[in-house]
Scaffold this motif. Sequence first.
Motif, PDB file in Angstrom:
ATOM      1  N   PRO A  36      18.744 -30.681  17.779  1.00  8.88           N
ATOM      2  CA  PRO A  36      19.290 -31.795  16.787  1.00  8.88           C
ATOM      3  C   PRO A  36      20.190 -31.362  15.642  1.00  8.88           C
ATOM      4  CG  PRO A  36      16.886 -31.814  16.990  1.00  8.88           C
ATOM      5  CD  PRO A  36      17.612 -30.601  17.594  1.00  8.88           C
ATOM      6  N   TRP A  89      13.871 -34.683  12.089  1.00 10.04           N
ATOM      7  CA  TRP A  89      14.006 -33.709  13.608  1.00 10.04           C
ATOM      8  C   TRP A  89      13.755 -34.470  14.890  1.00 10.04           C
ATOM      9  CZ3 TRP A  89      16.501 -28.852  13.930  1.00 10.04           C
ATOM     10  CH2 TRP A  89      16.069 -28.213  15.339  1.00 10.04           C
ATOM     11  N   GLU A 140      15.480 -37.790  15.820  1.00 10.66           N
ATOM     12  CA  GLU A 140      16.610 -37.457  16.636  1.00 10.66           C
ATOM     13  C   GLU A 140      16.165 -36.848  17.910  1.00 10.66           C
ATOM     14  OE1 GLU A 140      20.661 -34.780  16.509  1.00 10.66           O
ATOM     15  OE2 GLU A 140      19.383 -35.211  14.403  1.00 10.66           O
ATOM     16  N   LEU A 141      15.455 -36.439  18.154  1.00  8.77           N
ATOM     17  CA  LEU A 141      15.134 -35.876  19.554  1.00  8.77           C
ATOM     18  C   LEU A 141      14.494 -37.044  20.460  1.00  8.77           C
ATOM     19  CD1 LEU A 141      12.926 -32.728  19.192  1.00  8.77           C
ATOM     20  CD2 LEU A 141      14.729 -32.705  20.213  1.00  8.77           C
ATOM     21  N   SER A 154      17.477 -39.243  21.397  1.00  7.87           N
ATOM     22  CA  SER A 154      18.194 -38.769  22.789  1.00  7.87           C
ATOM     23  C   SER A 154      17.314 -39.000  23.969  1.00  7.87           C
ATOM     24  CB  SER A 154      18.454 -37.217  22.144  1.00  7.87           C
ATOM     25  OG  SER A 154      18.635 -36.428  23.267  1.00  7.87           O
TER      26      SER A 154
END
Length: 219
Positions: A92, A102, A105-106, A109
Amino acid sequence: MERNEIAAILAYIGRLDPRTIRTGPGEARDQITQWQELLDDVPFATDHGWDVREAIRSHILDSPYPILPVDVARKWHAHRRDRLARHTDPTPAADPDDPAAWRAELLRSRNVVAAGLAAPSTHRQLTSGGRSRDVAERLSEIGSCIPPAVRAAREAAGTSGVPDALTVRCKWCHAPAGAPCRQRRTNPDGTTKGNAVRATPHPSRIDLAIARLDRQHSA
């Protein structure tokens, strides 16, 4: 899928398998409602590998039974699982000291990949971290595993014509080729101790390097 998309795929199924056609107005309406209820979270098609028509055609070719909405839903969920199984989370861009950002964002995705909006990232080591830096720059940062005194002795041996002893394994301290020799002292009980790096190779290792060079010259 939206109601008009459900109607379109039911018409498509009817062309491939007439057994599924509902002729009465009420039956057709109920069929559309049922299929939309079960396929509400299934997309008609995505940019990366999913098309509901392919799933329908595959079922009709492989199964003697009329296709049901649950058959389509199962194929979509299997497709999602396969995509996520092939996905490797890229690093990230968020600050790693901010765990919430963090993880968020994962998760974003993974959701994008699962929804078919992006292809799985299967080679994190090749795609994350930006452009690879020059090898010399990286080596200047990490340094060398060979101590400076050992490296200087090795370079001096090369310039003087003496064979580089580190090209062979040391039979005395068992240092592998490329690694410096280690101090090896014997205890009264026969065991060995000591692990300090030697500035110079053991004499027996130098002899092995010379013998190897002689064999190469005579070959």
